[in-house]
Scaffold this active site. Structure first.
Site, PDB file in Angstrom:
ATOM      1  CE  LYS A 195      -1.736   2.821   2.928  1.00 25.25           C
ATOM      2  NZ  LYS A 195      -1.714   4.133   1.826  1.00 25.25           N
ATOM      3  N   GLY A 249       6.859   4.869   8.412  1.00 25.85           N
ATOM      4  CA  GLY A 249       6.318   6.434   8.442  1.00 25.85           C
ATOM      5  C   GLY A 249       6.369   7.109   9.928  1.00 25.85           C
ATOM      6  CB  ILE A 251       5.721   8.449  16.474  1.00 25.06           C
ATOM      7  CG1 ILE A 251       7.241   8.105  16.143  1.00 25.06           C
ATOM      8  CG2 ILE A 251       4.951   8.006  17.685  1.00 25.06           C
ATOM      9  CD1 ILE A 251       7.980   9.047  17.197  1.00 25.06           C
ATOM     10  N   GLY A 254       2.193   4.689  13.494  1.00 22.68           N
ATOM     11  CA  GLY A 254       3.090   3.362  13.981  1.00 22.68           C
ATOM     12  C   GLY A 254       1.997   3.043  14.967  1.00 22.68           C
ATOM     13  CD  GLU A 271      13.076   0.616   9.838  1.00 22.30           C
ATOM     14  OE1 GLU A 271      13.522   1.781  10.220  1.00 22.30           O
ATOM     15  OE2 GLU A 271      13.544  -0.334  10.350  1.00 22.30           O
ATOM     16  CD  GLU A 407      10.422  12.634  11.749  1.00 24.95           C
ATOM     17  OE1 GLU A 407       9.360  12.417  11.703  1.00 24.95           O
ATOM     18  OE2 GLU A 407      11.262  12.035  11.212  1.00 24.95           O
TER      19      GLU A 407
HETATM   20  P1  NAD Z   1       2.604   9.030   7.980  1.00 24.66           P
HETATM   21  O1  NAD Z   1       2.914   8.104   9.239  1.00 24.66           O
HETATM   22  O2  NAD Z   1       1.878  10.083   7.540  1.00 24.66           O
HETATM   23  O3  NAD Z   1       2.356   7.714   6.872  1.00 24.66           O
HETATM   24  C1  NAD Z   1       1.335   7.610   6.234  1.00 24.66           C
HETATM   25  C2  NAD Z   1       0.833   6.179   5.687  1.00 24.66           C
HETATM   26  O4  NAD Z   1       0.056   5.445   6.635  1.00 24.66           O
HETATM   27  C3  NAD Z   1       0.147   6.344   4.426  1.00 24.66           C
HETATM   28  O5  NAD Z   1       0.286   5.354   3.437  1.00 24.66           O
HETATM   29  C4  NAD Z   1      -1.396   6.441   5.003  1.00 24.66           C
HETATM   30  O6  NAD Z   1      -2.156   6.034   4.024  1.00 24.66           O
HETATM   31  C5  NAD Z   1      -1.016   5.276   6.013  1.00 24.66           C
HETATM   32  N1  NAD Z   1      -2.027   5.191   7.119  1.00 24.66           N
HETATM   33  C6  NAD Z   1      -2.689   6.374   7.604  1.00 24.66           C
HETATM   34  N2  NAD Z   1      -3.320   6.079   8.727  1.00 24.66           N
HETATM   35  C7  NAD Z   1      -3.274   4.612   8.896  1.00 24.66           C
HETATM   36  C8  NAD Z   1      -3.868   3.633   9.699  1.00 24.66           C
HETATM   37  N3  NAD Z   1      -4.664   4.000  10.734  1.00 24.66           N
HETATM   38  N4  NAD Z   1      -3.553   2.418   9.430  1.00 24.66           N
HETATM   39  C9  NAD Z   1      -2.804   1.964   8.435  1.00 24.66           C
HETATM   40  N5  NAD Z   1      -2.114   2.906   7.594  1.00 24.66           N
HETATM   41  C10 NAD Z   1      -2.421   4.303   7.832  1.00 24.66           C
HETATM   42  O7  NAD Z   1       4.137   9.067   7.290  1.00 24.66           O
HETATM   43  P2  NAD Z   1       4.639   9.633   6.026  1.00 24.66           P
HETATM   44  O8  NAD Z   1       4.399  10.973   5.665  1.00 24.66           O
HETATM   45  O9  NAD Z   1       4.272   8.555   4.813  1.00 24.66           O
HETATM   46  O10 NAD Z   1       6.313   9.696   6.277  1.00 24.66           O
HETATM   47  C11 NAD Z   1       6.949  10.552   7.030  1.00 24.66           C
HETATM   48  C12 NAD Z   1       7.556   9.755   8.331  1.00 24.66           C
HETATM   49  O11 NAD Z   1       8.135   8.485   7.799  1.00 24.66           O
HETATM   50  C13 NAD Z   1       8.475  10.489   8.811  1.00 24.66           C
HETATM   51  O12 NAD Z   1       8.194  10.302  10.218  1.00 24.66           O
HETATM   52  C14 NAD Z   1      10.058   9.773   8.897  1.00 24.66           C
HETATM   53  O13 NAD Z   1      10.803  10.173   9.805  1.00 24.66           O
HETATM   54  C15 NAD Z   1       9.340   8.371   8.520  1.00 24.66           C
HETATM   55  N6  NAD Z   1      10.308   7.728   7.976  1.00 24.66           N
HETATM   56  C16 NAD Z   1      11.066   6.532   8.518  1.00 24.66           C
HETATM   57  C17 NAD Z   1      12.180   5.891   7.838  1.00 24.66           C
HETATM   58  C18 NAD Z   1      12.613   4.915   8.583  1.00 24.66           C
HETATM   59  O14 NAD Z   1      13.269   4.097   7.828  1.00 24.66           O
HETATM   60  N7  NAD Z   1      13.027   4.849   9.863  1.00 24.66           N
HETATM   61  C19 NAD Z   1      12.338   6.277   6.423  1.00 24.66           C
HETATM   62  C20 NAD Z   1      11.666   7.174   5.833  1.00 24.66           C
HETATM   63  C21 NAD Z   1      10.598   7.766   6.713  1.00 24.66           C
END
Ligand code: NAD
Length: 502
Positions: A195, A249, A251, A254, A271, A407
């Site tokens: 997804k 994504g 916290i 997560g 992650e 962050e």
């Molecule tokens: P986000 O948490 O907003 O992720 C969104 C994703 O989760 C989308 O695909 C969304 O449709 C889905 N989603 C939303 N609510 C959900 C739910 N209740 N259940 C399941 N899925 C749901 O993060 P983002 O904007 O995609 O990414 C940015 C974040 O990712 C930053 O915090 C960044 O630090 C982190 N990140 C971490 C790593 C790592 O390897 N540790 C790498 C890159 C980015």
């Protein structure tokens, strides 16, 4: 013009269908949604906008493919062949991938080693691991002595696939993050649903097509469900037919995924974000160090989880360090801001307007809380459209401020002076996050000693990098589990012990 009033780019990447159960299908009602180029705000294409029901169909397809077992029972050599075929095809067609990463993710050329080359490298590493990973290991087994008699045993550990995996990668380094999930999930014999982030479906569907063309996988082994609503992700993480979630994504999401996993004790790999410290040890080679210290203010516009966004510098050289950092990022001949399609641009846009507004709110909070804004903080003049921001540096930052604790995921660095190394370690560890840390200095022995005291999953000394055969992941709120190398493989297996009387 589109209904949203945005102009259309001349070249369109149009996807009306996504891959579910081995067939390219439309989303319910044929719905699609539009994707902008963050540097121009022009619409560059559209992707299927799936419903909860579409996700259910994809999960059923993955479940069926797992139970039928053709992929689960494939040999390590078969899996390695598939993974090498994916890497070869990406290598051969990487200019198409580059074009998409520039247009959809706003990826400047300076980031293309990570964006374009790393995924290819990682698929190859997982191909090698498919062969080398100890799927079956014999253990020494002592003779059993019991009142019923004594006998010898043969004892074996079998690493079995977890089952149906829900993969939720992110948008900043989209193919790299995808490779870190699909690579080990395939290498260990799982089936999966991908997804993609709502911000990055186009390059994901391009990868889906490429894999379909070269891998000859049984139908349903990889299913792709794109869409803009959170409900498709919610379905994926709560559906009882899914055995494991691998998420990259924030916290906030997560935690929601972990909560949804409680009922079935679903395996969850997270992650998450970072607020990494970059400790400068001494003033030697400050001219060389300054660009590296300031890198998160321009490299991919600070949209990286493991960037050293909290710079810690010795008090005695703090002013000089800040001056050199600001001079570097303020030099528009070097840090040229603009459309990433221009290879001379070092800094592109952030991914969406809503992200730019959130970053600006952080900058305002820093100013309100009394941090010293040295450079940046504004939208660059003269660019017209696009979600651009200036490289931004705050100096004399108290580590307790919001800008040092939360962050920002944008082009903002805080600089905090420290008195001695113990204080630097204390400040570095004073964070809810624990993804990474950087150390720059001439004394490598001292740097390694400091690294051991840092509560982070990764420490890079004088640069370093993410290696395909090494673990990557976070302590504390930065996540659970590790990607990369054998650690990434273990995340996608269940450990089974088989013992028999011999
Ligand atoms: P986000 O948490 O907003 O992720 C969104 C994703 O989760 C989308 O695909 C969304 O449709 C889905 N989603 C939303 N609510 C959900 C739910 N209740 N259940 C399941 N899925 C749901 O993060 P983002 O904007 O995609 O990414 C940015 C974040 O990712 C930053 O915090 C960044 O630090 C982190 N990140 C971490 C790593 C790592 O390897 N540790 C790498 C890159 C980015």
């Amino acid at each position: 013009m589109t209904s949203a009033g945005k102009p259309r780019a001349a070249k369109q990447f149009a996807w009306d269908r996504m891959l579910i159960g081995g067939r390219w299908v439309e989303a319910t009602g044929g719905r699609t949604y539009e994707i902008p180029n963050p540097a121009t705000e022009e619409i560059i294409g559209h992707a299927p906008d799936a419903s909860r029901e579409d996700m259910r169909v994809a999960i059923e397809a993955a479940r069926r493919a797992f139970e039928e077992g053709a992929w689960r029972r494939s040999t390590p050599r078969d899996r390695a062949r598939v993974l090498h075929a994916i890497a070869d095809a990406m290598e051969a067609r990487k200019e198409e991938m580059r074009e998409l990463l520039i247009a959809e993710a706003g990826a400047c050329w300076v980031s293309h080693d990570t964006q374009v080359e790393w995924p290819i490298r990682h698929f190859r590493t997982y191909a090698d691991l498919a062969i080398r990973f100890p799927f079956e290991q014999m253990l020494p087994a002592p003779t059993i002595q019991s009142p019923m008699g004594s006998w010898n045993n043969t004892s074996m550990v079998h690493n079995a696939p977890v089952g149906v995996c829900g993969l939720i990668p992110t948008w900043n380094f989209p193919v790299f993050v995808l490779a870190q999930k699909i690579g080990p999930a395939l290498a260990t014999g799982n089936t999966m649903i991908v997804k993609p982030s709502p911000y990055g479906p186009l390059v994901n569907l391009w990868v889906a097509k490429l894999i379909e063309e070269v891998a000859d996988l049984p139908p349903g082994v990889i299913n792709w469900v794109t869409g803009q609503g959170a409900e498709i992700g919610q379905e994926l993480v709560s559906n009882p037919a899914v055995d494991k979630i691998s998420f990259t994504g924030s916290i906030v999401v997560g935690r929601q995924i972990l909560a949804a996993a409680v009922d079935r004790l679903r395996r969850v790999h997270l992650e998450l974000g970072g607020k990494s410290a970059h400790i400068l040890l001494d003033g030697d080679n400050l001219d060389m160090a300054a660009p590296a210290l300031a890198a998160p203010t321009f490299f991919h516009s600070g949209q990286g989880c493991a960037m050293g966004t909290r710079v810690l510098v010795p008090k005695a050289i703090a002013d000089e360090a800040v001056e050199k950092m600001a001079a570097f990022v303020g030099n528009r001949d070097i840090v040229k801001i603009g459309n990433p399609s221009d290879p001379s641009c070092l800094m592109g846009p952030v991914v969406r307007e809503e992200r730019r507004l959130a970053i600006e709110a952080h900058i305002e909070s820093g100013i309100r809380q009394g941090a010293k804004l040295v450079t940046g903080g504004k939208r660059p003049a003269g660019l017209g459209a696009g979600y651009f921001l200036e490289p931004t540096i705050f100096a004399d930052v108290d580590n307790r401020l919001k800008i040092a604790q939360e962050e920002i995921f944008g082009p903002v660095v805080t600089v905090t002076p420290y008195s001695d190394v113990d204080e630097a370690i204390r400040i570095a560890n004073d964070s809810d996050y624990g993804l990474a840390a950087m150390i720059t200095g001439t004394d490598q022995v001292k740097a390694v000693e400091i690294a051991r005291q840092l509560r982070t999953g990764n420490v890079w000394i004088n640069a370093g990098g993410n290696l395909a055969n090494a673990p990557f992941g976070g302590f504390k709120l930065s996540g659970i589990g590790r990607e990369g190398g054998v650690w990434g493989m273990q995340e996608f297996t269940e450990v089974q012990h088989i013992v028999w009387r011999s």
